[in-house]
Design an enzyme around this catalytic site. Structure first.
Site, PDB file in Angstrom:
ATOM      1  CE  LYS A 279      -4.253  -1.917   3.183  1.00  0.00           C
ATOM      2  NZ  LYS A 279      -4.990  -1.205   1.919  1.00  0.00           N
ATOM      3  CD  GLU A 351      -5.691  -8.358   3.658  1.00  0.00           C
ATOM      4  OE1 GLU A 351      -5.561  -7.457   2.413  1.00  0.00           O
ATOM      5  OE2 GLU A 351      -6.078  -7.646   4.271  1.00  0.00           O
ATOM      6  NE  ARG A 353     -10.818 -10.346  -1.759  1.00  0.00           N
ATOM      7  CZ  ARG A 353     -10.624  -9.093  -1.865  1.00  0.00           C
ATOM      8  NH1 ARG A 353     -10.999  -9.667  -4.023  1.00  0.00           N
ATOM      9  NH2 ARG A 353     -11.018  -7.859  -1.720  1.00  0.00           N
TER      10      ARG A 353
HETATM   11  N1  BES Z   1      -7.697  -3.702   4.286  1.00  0.00           N
HETATM   12  C1  BES Z   1      -8.187  -3.424   2.649  1.00  0.00           C
HETATM   13  C2  BES Z   1      -9.448  -2.907   3.023  1.00  0.00           C
HETATM   14  C3  BES Z   1     -10.016  -1.017   3.032  1.00  0.00           C
HETATM   15  C4  BES Z   1      -8.907  -0.217   2.644  1.00  0.00           C
HETATM   16  C5  BES Z   1     -10.434  -0.768   4.203  1.00  0.00           C
HETATM   17  C6  BES Z   1      -9.335   0.770   3.020  1.00  0.00           C
HETATM   18  C7  BES Z   1     -10.381   0.393   4.760  1.00  0.00           C
HETATM   19  C8  BES Z   1      -9.368   1.597   3.564  1.00  0.00           C
HETATM   20  C9  BES Z   1      -8.224  -4.484   2.365  1.00  0.00           C
HETATM   21  O1  BES Z   1      -7.513  -5.384   2.292  1.00  0.00           O
HETATM   22  C10 BES Z   1      -7.483  -4.044   0.789  1.00  0.00           C
HETATM   23  O2  BES Z   1      -6.607  -3.476   0.794  1.00  0.00           O
HETATM   24  N2  BES Z   1      -8.770  -4.158   0.089  1.00  0.00           N
HETATM   25  C11 BES Z   1      -7.829  -4.254  -1.442  1.00  0.00           C
HETATM   26  C12 BES Z   1      -8.570  -5.315  -2.660  1.00  0.00           C
HETATM   27  C13 BES Z   1      -8.055  -4.647  -3.560  1.00  0.00           C
HETATM   28  C14 BES Z   1      -6.875  -4.895  -4.038  1.00  0.00           C
HETATM   29  C15 BES Z   1      -8.825  -5.517  -4.558  1.00  0.00           C
HETATM   30  C16 BES Z   1      -8.827  -2.566  -1.464  1.00  0.00           C
HETATM   31  O3  BES Z   1     -10.034  -1.574  -1.433  1.00  0.00           O
HETATM   32  O4  BES Z   1      -7.976  -2.193  -2.149  1.00  0.00           O
HETATM   33 ZN    ZN Z   2      -7.102  -5.543   4.705  1.00  0.00          ZN
HETATM   34 ZN    ZN Z   3      -5.191  -5.081   1.789  1.00  0.00          ZN
END
Ligand code: BES
Ligand code: ZN
Ligand code: ZN
Length: 499
Positions: A279, A351, A353
């Site tokens: 990230k 991750e 899921r």
């Molecule tokens: N924990 C995050 C979801 C999230 C992102 C919660 C931003 C709050 C704020 C999750 O694990 C994630 O990173 N999801 C990605 C999925 C994508 C790579 C398909 C997302 O939402 O960007």
């Molecule tokens: Zn996450």
């Molecule tokens: Zn994530």
């Protein structure tokens, strides 16, 4: 804090301050406020005619007066509650929380609350106490100075003509629920160097010991034996071993449907860096809350243990840290989950899921016939619904509807997004059974759900994406900013409605 119900004359409560809700456009001379206006020497009328206080939601006004006769309090706090038509039993939690937070700062020790809500005595008392307890939660655990003062030490709730036993039942329930919500919030707020998967497991064990739940913690070797390759692919890059935390509540007498077992499954990513699909630095610190789904399961199971419903419940928390490392999973790796399905991992940041895949399959293997999973799963749900609705999806419409309806009673909003074969097709992989992401920028929240659905066999299943609702960015009149403990009240209703 001491909680007590009172049924006599509210104006004569043995308190320093009386807390009273006022609705928008209400007249101080109206029947319910008239007597209270009188004891303040007409101050309610005066602040309302001067339009200093209009009864808007979140507004507060402190009135000081000289008590006469049997009246003991010398202050009254008016709490604006907005439109009367929008006011219901669960609003009492906001009312109580706002009153307590307001009075805490003003050196008031004993307060009495007039809920003015229509409903069952026990429920009114329950929401009042829960709101009071959750309003006390602060983010100051690691501050050595400047801790928030908490002055209110006695809380009376007035319910006209109610039976003491009903009030007391409500008080006890409110305490159990409020404290359990605060446990969830405390866990969600813990920094990730402190709340590792191992620590999350020992907090769950400690809680289980305190309230009489069974707690089993599966380590990585056990998970490997059970074939949980999807879950383990996420912890591969972390120095912290993953833990699968299993909490079991068994009632002394089961009045539920024969063979029915409800499972609550939570995403417990103690920190989500994204892994190799790392990230951006900005905002990454927020990802300590990525275990909020797991914390919700821990809090709900605590409440269940204390409320003792007559149905069994199992809680499964996948506690894992998602880190980049030489041993971390790569985008394009293929892993096999516990149910035998193969997964092509195309983004290691998707991750949640991956860990829920094995956790829901495990829950069903343990006999679950209904599964609710909770997860801060997607950023997309925040874009779609903001912080006002939890996204809900599922494989059984009646089950989804039941949760949405119970949410309305609990004061928690859920909004359903669709699933279906056409969406499921979008996670078909070229080289494995499925891939862990869908098409870029399209239906991100649904893609997370259809992935998890692949690991549910016969059970009725609902998925709650709490990414937008588990954390509040700013302070509210009734609660601190930070973790909210969302979904717990609805889940408790779900458990109790299957008795
Ligand atoms: N924990 C995050 C979801 C999230 C992102 C919660 C931003 C709050 C704020 C999750 O694990 C994630 O990173 N999801 C990605 C999925 C994508 C790579 C398909 C997302 O939402 O960007
Ligand atoms: Zn996450
Ligand atoms: Zn994530």
């Amino acid at each position: 804090m001491k909680f007590q119900g009172i049924t006599g004359d509210f104006a004569q409560a043995d308190a320093d301050a009386l807390a009273v809700p006022v609705f928008k456009g209400e007249k101080a001379g109206g029947s319910e406020l008239r007597e209270l206006d009188k004891i303040t020497g007409g101050l309610i009328t005066s602040v309302m005619t001067a339009e200093e206080f209009k009864g808007e939601a979140g507004e507060t006004a402190l009135l000081r007066f000289s008590p006469k006769g049997a009246v003991k309090a010398s202050r009254m706090v008016l709490i604006g509650m907005g439109e009367k038509a929008d006011y219901s039993v669960h609003s009492v939690a906001h009312l109580a929380g706002t009153a307590v937070r307001f009075l805490n700062k003003r050196n008031i020790k004993r307060m009495a609350l007039l809920p003015r809500a229509e409903g069952e005595t026990a429920e009114i008392a329950q929401f009042a106490v829960q709101g009071c307890i959750t309003s006390q939660f602060e983010l100051d655990k690691y501050k050595t100075k400047e801790k928030n003062e908490k002055e209110v030490s006695t809380f009376y709730v007035h319910i006209e003509g109610a039976k003491a036993s009903d009030i007391n039942r409500g008080l006890t329930r409110g305490k159990a629920i409020g404290e359990s919500m605060n446990l969830t919030r405390e866990l969600a707020n813990e920094p990730p160097n402190i709340l590792t998967p191992t620590e999350m497991a020992s907090r769950a064990q400690k809680m289980a010991r305190q309230v009489g739940l069974k707690c089993e913690v599966l380590d990585e070797a056990r998970m490997k034996k059970m074939g949980m390759g999807s879950l383990l692919s996420v912890s591969a890059g972390s120095a912290e071993p993953a833990k699968l935390i299993v909490l079991r509540y068994t009632p002394t007498r089961n009045t539920g449907k024969k063979g029915d077992l409800l499972a609550l499954v939570g995403k417990g990513i103690t920190f989500d860096t994204g892994g190799i699909s790392i990230k951006p630095a900005e905002g990454m610190e927020a990802m300590k809350y990525d275990m909020s789904g797991g914390a919700t399961v821990i809090g709900t199971m605590r409440a269940v243990a204390l409320l003792k419903p007559t149905v069994p419940v199992i809680g499964v928390i996948a506690a894992v840290e998602n880190m980049p490392d030489g041993k971390a999973t790569r985008p394009s790796d293929v892993v096999t989950a516990m149910n035998g399905k193969t997964v092509e991992i195309l983004n290691t940041d998707a991750e949640g899921r991956l860990i829920l895949a094995d956790a829901v399959a495990y829950a069903e293997q343990q006999g679950a016939t209904r599964i609710v999973d909770m997860a801060t799963l997607t950023g997309a749900v925040i874009i779609a619904l903001g912080n006002l609705n939890t996204g809900i999806m599922g494989n059984d419409q009646a089950f989804v509807d039941e949760i949405i309806d119970l949410g309305k009673e609990a004061g928690e909003n859920f909004w359903q997004l669709p699933l279906g074969k056409e969406y499921s097709k979008q996670i078909k992989s070229d080289i494995a059974d499925i891939k862990n992401i869908g098409p870029r920028g399209k239906a991100g929240t649904i893609m997370g759900a259809v992935f998890i659905q692949e690991f549910v066999d016969k059970a009725k299943w609902a998925h709650l994406d709490i990414a937008g609702t588990a954390w509040e960015d700013s302070v509210r009149p009734h609660q601190a900013k930070g973790p909210t403990g969302v979904a717990i009240r609805t889940l408790i209703k779900l458990v109790e409605s299957s008795q």
